[in-house]
Design a protein around this motif. Structure first.
Motif, PDB file in Angstrom:
ATOM      1  N   ARG A  63      94.195  52.656 -31.441  1.00 37.63           N
ATOM      2  CA  ARG A  63      94.368  52.809 -29.981  1.00 37.63           C
ATOM      3  C   ARG A  63      93.537  51.825 -29.168  1.00 37.63           C
ATOM      4  N   PHE A  64      92.510  51.224 -29.788  1.00 36.69           N
ATOM      5  CA  PHE A  64      91.732  50.235 -29.032  1.00 36.69           C
ATOM      6  C   PHE A  64      92.157  48.792 -29.334  1.00 36.69           C
ATOM      7  N   HIS A  65      93.191  48.646 -30.169  1.00 34.84           N
ATOM      8  CA  HIS A  65      93.819  47.337 -30.397  1.00 34.84           C
ATOM      9  C   HIS A  65      92.849  46.283 -30.930  1.00 34.84           C
ATOM     10  N   ALA A  66      91.878  46.709 -31.714  1.00 39.29           N
ATOM     11  CA  ALA A  66      90.846  45.796 -32.219  1.00 39.29           C
ATOM     12  C   ALA A  66      90.985  45.601 -33.724  1.00 39.29           C
ATOM     13  N   ILE A  67      90.462  44.474 -34.194  1.00 40.13           N
ATOM     14  CA  ILE A  67      90.303  44.270 -35.636  1.00 40.13           C
ATOM     15  C   ILE A  67      88.923  43.667 -35.877  1.00 40.13           C
ATOM     16  N   GLY A  68      88.437  43.796 -37.102  1.00 39.38           N
ATOM     17  CA  GLY A  68      87.122  43.271 -37.449  1.00 39.38           C
ATOM     18  C   GLY A  68      87.189  41.796 -37.801  1.00 39.38           C
ATOM     19  N   VAL A  69      86.100  41.087 -37.516  1.00 36.50           N
ATOM     20  CA  VAL A  69      86.033  39.674 -37.891  1.00 36.50           C
ATOM     21  C   VAL A  69      84.673  39.306 -38.488  1.00 36.50           C
ATOM     22  N   GLY A  70      83.829  40.314 -38.724  1.00 34.67           N
ATOM     23  CA  GLY A  70      82.453  40.011 -39.134  1.00 34.67           C
ATOM     24  C   GLY A  70      82.354  39.232 -40.428  1.00 34.67           C
ATOM     25  N   GLU A  71      82.991  39.723 -41.472  1.00 36.92           N
ATOM     26  CA  GLU A  71      82.789  39.101 -42.786  1.00 36.92           C
ATOM     27  C   GLU A  71      83.240  37.656 -42.806  1.00 36.92           C
ATOM     28  N   VAL A  72      84.385  37.378 -42.170  1.00 31.24           N
ATOM     29  CA  VAL A  72      84.969  36.048 -42.322  1.00 31.24           C
ATOM     30  C   VAL A  72      84.236  34.955 -41.568  1.00 31.24           C
ATOM     31  N   SER A  73      83.240  35.334 -40.754  1.00 33.43           N
ATOM     32  CA  SER A  73      82.569  34.275 -39.999  1.00 33.43           C
ATOM     33  C   SER A  73      81.892  33.270 -40.930  1.00 33.43           C
ATOM     34  N   THR A  74      81.581  33.683 -42.142  1.00 37.00           N
ATOM     35  CA  THR A  74      80.894  32.761 -43.063  1.00 37.00           C
ATOM     36  C   THR A  74      81.847  31.802 -43.756  1.00 37.00           C
ATOM     37  N   ALA A  75      83.119  32.169 -43.833  1.00 38.10           N
ATOM     38  CA  ALA A  75      84.000  31.536 -44.816  1.00 38.10           C
ATOM     39  C   ALA A  75      84.504  30.134 -44.471  1.00 38.10           C
ATOM     40  N   PRO A  76      84.840  29.826 -43.213  1.00 33.67           N
ATOM     41  CA  PRO A  76      85.371  28.479 -42.968  1.00 33.67           C
ATOM     42  C   PRO A  76      84.304  27.386 -42.945  1.00 33.67           C
ATOM     43  N   GLY A  77      83.053  27.765 -42.709  1.00 29.18           N
ATOM     44  CA  GLY A  77      81.996  26.787 -42.470  1.00 29.18           C
ATOM     45  C   GLY A  77      81.737  25.807 -43.601  1.00 29.18           C
ATOM     46  N   PRO A  78      81.603  26.275 -44.849  1.00 29.52           N
ATOM     47  CA  PRO A  78      81.248  25.335 -45.916  1.00 29.52           C
ATOM     48  C   PRO A  78      82.215  24.151 -46.027  1.00 29.52           C
ATOM     49  N   ALA A  79      83.514  24.428 -45.999  1.00 25.80           N
ATOM     50  CA  ALA A  79      84.474  23.328 -46.127  1.00 25.80           C
ATOM     51  C   ALA A  79      84.383  22.401 -44.916  1.00 25.80           C
ATOM     52  N   ALA A  80      84.111  22.985 -43.741  1.00 24.67           N
ATOM     53  CA  ALA A  80      83.973  22.159 -42.534  1.00 24.67           C
ATOM     54  C   ALA A  80      82.777  21.221 -42.660  1.00 24.67           C
ATOM     55  N   VAL A  81      81.690  21.739 -43.227  1.00 26.69           N
ATOM     56  CA  VAL A  81      80.488  20.914 -43.401  1.00 26.69           C
ATOM     57  C   VAL A  81      80.762  19.768 -44.372  1.00 26.69           C
ATOM     58  N   LEU A  82      81.412  20.083 -45.476  1.00 28.62           N
ATOM     59  CA  LEU A  82      81.687  19.032 -46.469  1.00 28.62           C
ATOM     60  C   LEU A  82      82.557  17.934 -45.840  1.00 28.62           C
ATOM     61  N   MET A  83      83.530  18.367 -45.050  1.00 28.40           N
ATOM     62  CA  MET A  83      84.400  17.401 -44.366  1.00 28.40           C
ATOM     63  C   MET A  83      83.590  16.550 -43.391  1.00 28.40           C
ATOM     64  N   ALA A  84      82.694  17.189 -42.647  1.00 23.87           N
ATOM     65  CA  ALA A  84      81.909  16.472 -41.634  1.00 23.87           C
ATOM     66  C   ALA A  84      80.980  15.446 -42.288  1.00 23.87           C
ATOM     67  N   VAL A  85      80.337  15.841 -43.380  1.00 26.88           N
ATOM     68  CA  VAL A  85      79.425  14.912 -44.063  1.00 26.88           C
ATOM     69  C   VAL A  85      80.224  13.764 -44.678  1.00 26.88           C
ATOM     70  N   SER A  86      81.389  14.081 -45.248  1.00 25.29           N
ATOM     71  CA  SER A  86      82.254  13.029 -45.806  1.00 25.29           C
ATOM     72  C   SER A  86      82.628  12.029 -44.711  1.00 25.29           C
ATOM     73  N   ASN A  87      82.994  12.548 -43.554  1.00 25.47           N
ATOM     74  CA  ASN A  87      83.381  11.658 -42.457  1.00 25.47           C
ATOM     75  C   ASN A  87      82.196  10.834 -41.963  1.00 25.47           C
ATOM     76  N   ALA A  88      81.026  11.466 -41.878  1.00 29.30           N
ATOM     77  CA  ALA A  88      79.840  10.744 -41.410  1.00 29.30           C
ATOM     78  C   ALA A  88      79.531   9.573 -42.336  1.00 29.30           C
ATOM     79  N   LEU A  89      79.634   9.836 -43.642  1.00 30.21           N
ATOM     80  CA  LEU A  89      79.288   8.798 -44.624  1.00 30.21           C
ATOM     81  C   LEU A  89      80.430   7.821 -44.884  1.00 30.21           C
TER      82      LEU A  89
END
Lengths: 183, 764
Positions: B707-733
């Motif tokens: 009834r409050f139309h909500a979903i949880g997002v807590g756990e997934v906040s960790t998940a996209p970051g590592p691949a983003a970091v690897l991409m960013a460092v690859s691009n920097a170098l």
């Protein structure tokens, strides 16, 4: 403190304004020579607000004030603390009225904790900073808290909470009679 | 933003806040059970050996020792998937594997007793990584797992549990592709989730077959289910949860400690406390799984994936509790983030002679994605496709679907996350900062800046079952009975907000029981972002059911049908007639309580989404990488608790997220099998002195959840970051990287390769 071997001796601690006389050695010892201050606070005096995480001086969880300075209670032996004035997280609130320290209230207002385990240590490190420097910059706060391990990543809310307490403190310092004036 | 609600979306202090800031909150370590003994564990110094002889006579004779146990005198309880994990075993399989247990009147006596135990070992060869474990003729950790490969799947997820992905026709898919790339990536730094309070348990055995367990866990009832099975379903188990000083999922790996404390309590006939030191926590407890993916991907110029095939090898260490489950969920999550009609992904879960891997935020999908994205990046680079456009295009949309953990197909009926992604890109300035593949955003002498992006989503927000009771008392108060305890997300407080909203009670008049399976009903607990939707639904339904009973009872008093009545602040009145009506006390009488029961059934048709943008600055002289900025973008449907949500999203650093790509790793000596950084100085963690700019963009597009139309997002906040970091460092170098974490050694080696290649081109 009497240092003769094999005899009962005493350690005097003032903790949160209360005096404790603890016996070292002998059959009814309160303190063993191996006990850390953190152990004595938690296990002997029942002040479990002080948390032990790494127990090796690396994480800041066990931070207490000793003579107003932030110290790692896991890395001090109780027998070395004779005559010291110690404040733990239980001693932050007003002992008579129970009113919370402005830092504590600010941590509540900013939800500056998640699991809450590192919070007492962070509060004590922040308190030690504010005692020395009531108007720290954010960089000062970051430096003062850099030895406190927070695993949930509540750093951002902690910094906001400390800064808000600083600003509130500054406001009340510049207008000492403001509360009375409003009445 | 949510004016229609009294509490939902409003900032309210967390219920346990006063206790936390005054030091009166009771964590596991503060618990004292009368008569409690203290346990210590003697651990193996060898990575793989047979225990040929143990002499415990001197230890048993020490004053204050109440029980000493070896593999010869413990019950045959077994946990794990398969059931490899015993209370104690005659074979040790990692440095730190328990060999003997002591319970004594103090920790000091127990510790002293450990020194009095003599053990003889027959050493065996050890395997420390995937290649060694899978090599022909490699030593076998378990006789019933040939080749060190564990049986795929978990019975928990049913007979068709996902063990890989076989969808469509990959050959046909590759035939349609405009570019095909093959590659390998590994996410195998074995970071330790490392909650600040180390794992522990107090067990109190009562003859003949009952045990009460005080656990450091967020999910007492799920633990009871696991423990009951480990005890061969022959023990009456009661579990009590409490504030656990952090978990990030990892405290579920406490199962062996629980069995050991129970065995000691049974032997000593006293309650036994077994708590790990931080050194044990770092060297002999749960790590993140080690992952290596070899994959071939087919892509069209318009950004459509045509086929993905490959192998995902998972190193689980000396045993698996949930690794096969993580593989199943990971395979599901891959489809959520990467719409692709043709898949052939095979998996293997492999045992090695090191501490076990298991549950950590991310739960499989993070690891698989962290490996797939660097491989996909090479295909995107060949076609010069922007990764943001690619991820945005290929994220699951309404009308799509996926095979989930149970092997069944589910049609997705949740939000389209495109607006959230666009808002994130806007906030980050992605269009301005993205300069193309392997191109730095800025160069300032040796300092090179790069950007990256990742995405993740999870269907676990509606996994498994939650139940709750809500009790109404005539004094105008309500109590929520839930098996959840606080582990940092604030969900117990949020459930109280939901109940107070349904019952329209002042928030302080709704309280929560402790999680105790003797009192509170089944709940899988706050895991996998399921707290908001799954647990929230159970609490809401329980409150609604209690309210219905109250209004039915009131109907006779107030001479109106229940549907024409409402309740507010402990009174019931006719709709719109708040000045009339009667107090609950008048309706219920002083000698009645009303109990509502709510149950949430699994729903795998909704998913959450998190997109993370990062900017890093790499120093090519020192190899150091500094994280400058992070933007997280999501849509939560409806925010329940603004501050708690913000905290959870900031958790994208640290324990389970971005820092596993930057510096967090468990370093195991390759000859001795010892963990070399089992202390909080050598194990690196993020401090207050090094914080990137952080911005969280949260949209609120109502979703059809509860009834409050909500979903949880807590756990997934960790998940996209590592691949983003690897991409960013690859691009920097300007060099593609495919291995986590990007330590200075790896950065410097990559930079040298780039310089050498440049020099080679110049001389040609």
């Amino acid at each position: 403190m009497d240092r003769r071997r094999g005899e009962t001796r005493q350690v005097r601690l003032r903790v949160n304004g209360q005096d404790h006389v603890l016996t070292v050695g002998g059959p009814a010892a309160d303190v063993a020579v191996t006990h850390t201050l953190a152990h004595t606070l938690r296990e002997t005096l029942g002040l479990t607000g002080t948390k032990v995480s790494c127990d090796r001086g690396a994480c800041g969880s066990c931070t207490v004030l000793v003579g107003g300075e932030a110290k790692l209670s896991c890395s001090m032996l109780t027998v070395e603390c004779d005559g010291l004035d110690i404040t733990t997280v239980e001693g932050l609130a007003d002992p008579v009225t129970g009113a919370l320290d402005p830092l504590q209230q600010s941590f509540i207002d900013h939800t500056a904790f998640q699991c809450g385990y590192c919070t007492p240590g962070i509060l004590m490190s922040a308190k030690a900073l504010l005692l020395k420097n009531p108007r720290p910059t954010q960089a000062d706060v970051q430096e003062a808290l850099s030895g406190n391990f927070c695993r949930c990543i509540t750093h951002y809310h902690v910094l906001e909470a400390v800064q808000a307490a600083v600003e509130a403190g500054a406001a009340s310092a510049t207008a000492p009679d403001s509360r009375r004036a409003r009445r | 933003m949510s004016d229609e609600y009294r509490y939902i979306g409003k900032p309210t202090p967390r219920r346990d806040a006063p206790q936390i800031v005054t030091g009166s909150a009771t964590f596991f370590g503060d618990l004292v059970v009368p008569g409690m003994l203290h346990a210590k564990v003697l651990r193996s110094p060898h990575p793989h050996a047979l225990v040929t002889e143990i002499d415990v006579a001197r230890a048993r004779g020490l004053s204050g020792v109440k029980a000493v146990l070896t593999h010869a005198d413990v019950p045959d309880w077994r946990a794990g998937t398969p059931r490899h994990l015993r209370v104690l075993d005659s074979t040790v399989r990692y440095v730190g594997d328990p060999v003997a247990l002591v319970a004594a009147t103090s920790e000091a006596v127990a510790e002293e007793a450990l020194g009095l135990i003599d053990v003889s070992y027959e050493l065996l060869p050890a395997v420390f990584d995937l290649d060694e474990a899978l090599a022909e003729g490699a030593v076998q950790l378990y006789a019933d797992s040939p080749g060190n490969v564990l049986r795929p799947g978990t019975r928990w997820f049913g007979p068709d549990c996902l063990t890989g992905l076989a969808i469509g026709d990959v050959e046909a898919g590759f035939a349609e592709a405009e570019v095909i790339v093959e590659g390998e990536a590994s996410y195998a730094g074995l970071p330790n989730p490392l909650p600040p309070e180390s794992p522990g348990v107090v067990a109190q055995w009562e003859e003949p077959d009952r045990v009460t367990l005080w656990l450091s866990t967020q999910a007492a009832h799920q633990e009871k289910m696991i423990i009951h099975a480990a005890f061969g379903r022959a023990v009456d188990v009661r579990t009590i949860g409490g504030a656990c000083g952090g978990s990030y999922g990892s405290k579920f790996m406490s199962i062996q400690l629980i069995m050991q404390a129970t065995a000691l309590s049974r032997a000593a006939r006293r309650p036994v406390r077994l708590g790990l030191t931080k050194e044990e926590h770092l060297a002999a407890f749960g790590l993140r799984i080690g992952s290596r993916v070899r994959a071939k991907v087919g892509l069209r110029r318009d950004g459509a994936l045509t086929a993905i095939s490959g192998e995902w090898l998972v190193d689980t260490g000396h045993y698996s509790l949930t690794t096969q489950a993580q593989v199943a969920v990971g395979c599901g999550e891959a489809q959520v983030a990467l719409r692709c009609p043709n898949w052939d992904l095979r998996t293997k879960v492999v045992c090695t002679n090191r501490p076990a891997s298991g549950i950590v935020r991310g739960f499989g999908g993070q690891e698989l994605k962290a490996c797939l994205l660097p491989i996909l990046s090479r295909a995107l680079a060949e076609l010069d496709l922007d990764p943001f456009d690619f991820l945005r295009r290929n994220y699951v949309k309404p009308g799509d679907g996926y095979f989930w953990r149970d092997g069944r197909w589910y049609d997705y009926r949740g939000n389209d996350y495109t607006p959230a992604m666009d808002a994130g890109a806007e906030a980050f300035g992605w269009r301005e900062r993205w300069k193309g593949w392997l191109r730095p955003t800025e160069v300032d002498g040796p300092l090179r800046t790069g950007v990256g992006v990742g995405v993740h989503g999870n269907v676990d927000i509606g996994e498994s079952v939650s139940e709750a009771y809500v009790r109404l008392d005539p004094e105008g108060r309500a109590t929520l009975y839930s098996s959840a305890s606080e582990h940092g997300t604030g969900q117990p407080s949020n459930l109280l907000k939901m109940v107070a909203e349904v019952l329209q009670l002042p928030l302080e008049r709704v309280t929560l029981t402790a999680a105790d399976t003797a009192v509170t009903p089944y709940d899988m607990g706050p895991v996998g972002s399921r707290g908001t939707y799954a647990m929230g639904s159970a609490a809401i339904k329980a409150a609604e059911e209690a309210r219905r009973q109250l209004l039915t009872l009131a109907a006779a008093n107030l001479d109106a049908p229940p549907e024409e009545l409402e309740t507010r602040d402990g009174r019931v009145f006719r709709l719109g007639r708040a000045d009339s009506g009667a107090a609950w006390m008048a309706i219920m009488g002083p000698e009645r309580t009303i109990m509502g029961h709510g149950r949430f059934e699994p729903d795998f048709t909704l998913a959450n989404c998190m997109m993370t943008f990062v900017e890093v600055r790499v120093d090519t002289e020192t190899g150091g990488t500094e994280l400058l900025r992070v933007v997280n973008a999501t849509d939560a449907g409806r925010i329940i608790d603004p501050a708690g949500l913000e905290n959870q999203l900031n958790g994208c650093l640290g324990s389970a997220g971005i820092d596993t790509a930057l510096f967090e790793e468990t370093i195991i000596d390759r000859t001795t099998g010892r963990v070399l950084n089992a202390n909080l100085i050598d194990y690196k963690w993020r401090t207050f002195a090094h914080l990137p700019q952080m911005r969280n963009v949260v949209l609120e597009t109502p979703v059809d959840s509860h009834r409050f139309h909500a979903i949880g997002v807590g756990e997934v906040s960790t998940a996209p970051g590592p691949a983003a970091v690897l991409m960013a460092v690859s691009n920097a170098l300007g060099v593609p990287l495919a291995e986590y974490p990007v330590t200075p050694e790896k950065v410097l080696a990559a930079w040298k390769r780039a310089m050498d290649a440049q020099a080679g081109e110049a001389t040609r």
